[in-house]
Structure formats: C-alpha cells, structure tokens
Design an enzyme around this catalytic site. Structure first.
Site, PDB file in Angstrom:
ATOM      1  N   CYS A  40       0.900  -1.157   0.000  1.00 62.40           N
ATOM      2  CA  CYS A  40       0.000   0.000   0.000  1.00 62.40           C
ATOM      3  C   CYS A  40       0.927   1.193   0.000  1.00 62.40           C
ATOM      4  O   CYS A  40       1.608   1.449   0.999  1.00 62.40           O
ATOM      5  CB  CYS A  40      -0.914   0.032   1.219  1.00 62.40           C
ATOM      6  SG  CYS A  40      -1.842   1.586   1.275  1.00 62.40           S
ATOM      7  N   CYS A  84      -0.323   4.026   2.687  1.00 60.34           N
ATOM      8  CA  CYS A  84      -0.380   3.753   4.133  1.00 60.34           C
ATOM      9  C   CYS A  84      -0.185   2.281   4.378  1.00 60.34           C
ATOM     10  O   CYS A  84       0.929   1.780   4.204  1.00 60.34           O
ATOM     11  CB  CYS A  84      -1.648   4.318   4.762  1.00 60.34           C
ATOM     12  SG  CYS A  84      -3.188   3.801   3.998  1.00 60.34           S
ATOM     13  N   SER A  85      -1.210   1.546   4.744  1.00 60.68           N
ATOM     14  CA  SER A  85      -0.995   0.158   5.149  1.00 60.68           C
ATOM     15  C   SER A  85      -2.207  -0.716   4.856  1.00 60.68           C
ATOM     16  O   SER A  85      -2.457  -1.671   5.581  1.00 60.68           O
ATOM     17  CB  SER A  85      -0.664   0.108   6.639  1.00 60.68           C
ATOM     18  OG  SER A  85      -1.724   0.719   7.371  1.00 60.68           O
ATOM     19  N   CYS A  86      -2.957  -0.405   3.809  1.00 56.68           N
ATOM     20  CA  CYS A  86      -4.132  -1.216   3.492  1.00 56.68           C
ATOM     21  C   CYS A  86      -3.697  -2.659   3.241  1.00 56.68           C
ATOM     22  O   CYS A  86      -2.683  -2.912   2.587  1.00 56.68           O
ATOM     23  CB  CYS A  86      -4.846  -0.647   2.268  1.00 56.68           C
ATOM     24  SG  CYS A  86      -5.507   1.015   2.565  1.00 56.68           S
TER      25      CYS A  86
HETATM   26 FE    FE Z   1      -3.460   2.166   2.608  1.00 57.10          FE
END
Ligand code: FE
Length: 203
Positions: free
Chosen positions: A105, A108-110
């Site tokens: 991602c 961010c951190s999906c």
């Molecule tokens: Fe994300």
C-alpha cells in the site's frame, strides 16, 4: 489522496490509546520496540495468515475453488468462514511461471486483515512502500527471493477499496500432501509476495 485511494479511517479510541501506551512504555524504557514487534509478529503469524493459507491450499487442490477465488476473493474467503473488517473487497492475484505478484500500500498500510491478520511492521514502513514500486527485484532479493530474469514482477497497490492477496504457485514435490499439509507451506510472506512456498521451509 484520490477518490480511488481513500485510506483515512479515523483512528478509534482504542488505537489512539494503544499508540500512546506504546510511546510511553518505550520512552520510559519499560518496553522495547523489539519486544512489541515480537508480540505483534506472533499475532500476525498465528492469528491471521493461516486463514489465507487455507484458501491457497484449497485453491491448489480444487480447481473450481481456485476459479472462484480469482473471480471473487471475498466470496471465496466467506466460503471458508473468513470475512469482516478490512476485507470486503479483495482480489487474489495468481503467480505463474511467467508472472510474480507483490502487494503493497504505497500511501499507508491497506491490507486484507481477515485473511492475513494485521500487517507486519515492514509492510507499513516508508522504505518498503516506496522501494517495492521503484525497484521490486532489489527488494525481493533482500527478502531472499531471487526470480528468473524472464519473470515479470507485478506490484499491486492496495487501497481501502481493494486489497490484494497473492495466490502463490504450488511447489514441486507436494503431490502426496494433504490440504492441511499444503496450507502449512504457505506463509504470510508468500501471500504478500515477498516469498514463495518451499517444501521443508514451513510457516
Ligand atoms: Fe493504505
């Protein structure tokens, strides 16, 4: 931030509290980031990716399930009882002899929580997010994964709308294995795409 890549979910009070506690514990010298990472890592390894591993193993032994997984990953997850937050829209991308897939991602951190658990610390780190797009082969080499020069590397950018899981190739020498034994070969990193399943190198 684009419409297609919407991430900003407001942090819950629990998340804010956890982050504040972690900061205080580290600043007071009461806990190390390593200890906390180890705990998080145990959570990731034991309380999440085995779900995705069961889906992968099922796809390896059941061609009809494989097709459903590639067509509708969330539906295929639900068949095995997996679903919920952060997993409504998932897509499985299949490794072949010619194509290797990696997920990231970039913003961010999906990550597909119901099938992989919570993302590892490095997945959320700015260097991984930037470099795996720019120089995926170099990053994969650092993870110990060497791909042939003819293999195309595809990097998939996850978002809140669509999260990916890699369907790795079934390794050689696994003909006699049960579905359960096969699932044990499939690590979290295999389903992120920074590793491939290997016989004798189980999760
Ligand atoms: Fe994300």
């Amino acid at each position: 931030m684009t419409e297609q890549h919407r991430h900003a979910r407001p942090k819950s009070p629990q998340e804010l509290r956890a982050a504040a506690l972690e900061t205080v514990l580290i600043e007071k010298g009461l806990a190390s980031t390593d200890a906390i990472d180890a705990l998080v890592d145990a959570f990731e390894q034991e309380i999440g990716p085995q779900n995705g591993a069961r889906m992968v193993a099922r796809a390896w032994v059941d061609p009809a399930y494989r097709e459903r997984l590639l067509r509708d990953a969330a539906g295929a997850a639900a068949e095995l009882g997996f679903g919920g937050a952060e997993g409504d829209h998932m897509r499985a991308v299949e490794n072949t002899p010619d194509v290797h897939n990696v997920i990231v991602c970039t913003l961010c951190s999906c990550y597909p929580w119901p099938v992989l658990g919570i993302p590892p610390v490095w997945y959320k780190s700015p260097p991984y997010r930037a470099r795996v797009v720019r120089e995926p082969r170099a990053v994969l080499t650092e993870f110990g994964l060497e791909l042939g020069p003819d293999v195309e590397v595809r990097v998939w950018d996850s978002s809140a709308e669509l999260r990916y899981i890699v369907l790795p190739m079934r390794p050689e020498g696994t003909d006699g294995m049960s579905e359960e034994e096969l699932a044990e070969l499939v690590t979290r990193d295999c389903m992120i795409g920074v590793a491939v399943p290997r016989v004798g190198a189980a999760a």
